[in-house]
Design an enzyme around this catalytic site. Sequence first.
Site, mmCIF file in Angstrom:
data_model
loop_
_atom_site.group_PDB
_atom_site.id
_atom_site.type_symbol
_atom_site.label_atom_id
_atom_site.label_comp_id
_atom_site.label_asym_id
_atom_site.label_seq_id
_atom_site.Cartn_x
_atom_site.Cartn_y
_atom_site.Cartn_z
ATOM 1 N N ASP A 1 0.828 -1.217 0.160
ATOM 2 C CA ASP A 1 0.134 -0.150 -0.055
ATOM 3 C C ASP A 1 0.781 1.020 0.078
ATOM 4 O O ASP A 1 2.154 1.077 0.216
ATOM 5 C CB ASP A 1 -0.925 0.226 1.341
ATOM 6 C CG ASP A 1 -1.858 1.096 1.356
ATOM 7 O OD1 ASP A 1 -2.173 1.899 0.405
ATOM 8 O OD2 ASP A 1 -1.843 1.891 2.517
ATOM 9 N N SER A 2 0.494 2.465 -0.315
ATOM 10 C CA SER A 2 1.049 3.693 -0.208
ATOM 11 C C SER A 2 1.326 3.928 1.452
ATOM 12 O O SER A 2 2.295 4.819 1.536
ATOM 13 C CB SER A 2 0.195 4.651 -0.815
ATOM 14 O OG SER A 2 -1.163 4.840 0.101
ATOM 15 N N HIS B 1 -7.646 2.939 3.855
ATOM 16 C CA HIS B 1 -7.765 3.559 4.981
ATOM 17 C C HIS B 1 -8.982 3.726 5.613
ATOM 18 O O HIS B 1 -9.338 3.918 6.865
ATOM 19 C CB HIS B 1 -7.094 5.017 4.893
ATOM 20 C CG HIS B 1 -5.695 5.119 4.813
ATOM 21 N ND1 HIS B 1 -5.164 4.574 3.476
ATOM 22 C CD2 HIS B 1 -4.765 5.614 5.425
ATOM 23 C CE1 HIS B 1 -3.848 4.847 3.756
ATOM 24 N NE2 HIS B 1 -3.563 5.490 4.659
ATOM 25 N N GLU C 1 -4.081 8.738 9.062
ATOM 26 C CA GLU C 1 -2.439 8.686 8.865
ATOM 27 C C GLU C 1 -1.964 9.498 10.171
ATOM 28 O O GLU C 1 -1.073 9.241 10.669
ATOM 29 C CB GLU C 1 -1.938 9.345 7.846
ATOM 30 C CG GLU C 1 -2.143 8.489 6.369
ATOM 31 C CD GLU C 1 -1.076 7.359 6.355
ATOM 32 O OE1 GLU C 1 0.156 7.449 6.807
ATOM 33 O OE2 GLU C 1 -1.359 6.191 5.676
ATOM 34 N N CYS D 1 -11.246 2.722 -0.588
ATOM 35 C CA CYS D 1 -9.711 3.145 -0.062
ATOM 36 C C CYS D 1 -9.367 2.228 0.997
ATOM 37 O O CYS D 1 -10.260 2.322 2.008
ATOM 38 C CB CYS D 1 -9.801 4.859 0.225
ATOM 39 S SG CYS D 1 -8.265 5.396 1.165
ATOM 40 N N CYS E 1 -4.152 -1.217 -2.151
ATOM 41 C CA CYS E 1 -4.354 0.065 -2.328
ATOM 42 C C CYS E 1 -5.282 0.532 -3.335
ATOM 43 O O CYS E 1 -5.092 0.045 -4.632
ATOM 44 C CB CYS E 1 -3.037 1.051 -2.460
ATOM 45 S SG CYS E 1 -2.804 2.681 -2.771
HETATM 46 N N1 DGL Z 1 -4.275 3.508 0.354
HETATM 47 C C1 DGL Z 1 -4.653 4.402 -0.543
HETATM 48 C C2 DGL Z 1 -6.042 3.898 -1.329
HETATM 49 O O1 DGL Z 1 -6.443 3.041 -0.966
HETATM 50 C C3 DGL Z 1 -5.314 5.852 0.106
HETATM 51 C C4 DGL Z 1 -3.887 6.570 0.729
HETATM 52 C C5 DGL Z 1 -3.206 7.305 -0.485
HETATM 53 O O2 DGL Z 1 -3.708 8.308 -0.886
HETATM 54 O O3 DGL Z 1 -2.260 7.001 -0.662
HETATM 55 O O4 DGL Z 1 -6.394 4.485 -2.135
#
Ligand code: DGL
Length: 295
Positions: free
Chosen positions: A12-13, A215, A181, A213, A75
């Site tokens: 993931d990011s 998160h 975050e 998303c 992600c």
């Molecule tokens: N993990 C990213 C997603 O699921 C969200 C966080 C980001 O913007 O990198 O889209």
Amino acid sequence: MKFNNSPIGIFDSGLGGLTVFKEIRKILPFEDLIYFGDTARVPYGNKSKETIIKYSSEILGFLTDKGIKIAIVACNTSSSWALDYLRKISPVPVFGVIEPGAQKAVEVSLNISGRKIIAVIGTSATVKSGAYSKTIKEKAALLYGVKKSEKVNISNTDFNGFNENLEIIEKSCPLFVPLVEEGFLNEEITKNVIKYYLASVIKEKPACLVLGCTHYPILKDFIEKEIGDDTEIIDSGVETARSVKNYLEEFGMLKSGTESGNEIFFVSDDSERFKELGGKFLGRPIDNVYVVNFS
Ligand code: DGL
């Protein structure tokens, strides 16, 4: 019976992919898991397609060098823009989080007669990509018997009225990721931001709301309270974990034995912060976290 004892790679990011990691661990307790969180470069949600593909490819390369048997792009933003490319270059199967969530959304709305509204919330980049709308329509087409190989213009085909009555609302909620975050999980400000973003969605009385998303499941309790009981919340992480398990079973790729799986975490910045916040998300301490630098 065939087995494959190589680890599963998940990336993931940042921290959000831990929501997918958690679901994978729940239903695949014996698998070895390698997680990568690109904490130095989060968020991806406001970046261009080229950048998202570049970052995602670097991480995929890192994970495949570690000998993973499959990669999970935990992600939504990366799944929206980079999945096709990653599948082309990857030596191992690559799973995204959009297809399983879209599939579940179609299943939920199939049973509804009349107007069917599917709402999706995600980052700006995910919403801009239109990946959910496209995939939901593709999944609906498959359910109505259109084969993948057939060249059907899905948007112009009615599928017994399904398309005619289907409305997909995609809404970006860019403040959710920084709130998560920053660990703002119980604060009043988080509740207010959720209220603000969901107001226009709630008015439409959707059959389901896809948390598009990784998160967002961390805010699920608040979101659930806000949206009410009549809208089913779809967590792409849960659906992805299910489809990964089915795949590993089908192709004889599960790990053999019943020993608890190993876990190792890599981040591109600040392992202490990842340990602290990630531990909160997983509900247990995270130990072996290593920092990797791509430059
Ligand atoms: N993990 C990213 C997603 O699921 C969200 C966080 C980001 O913007 O990198 O889209």
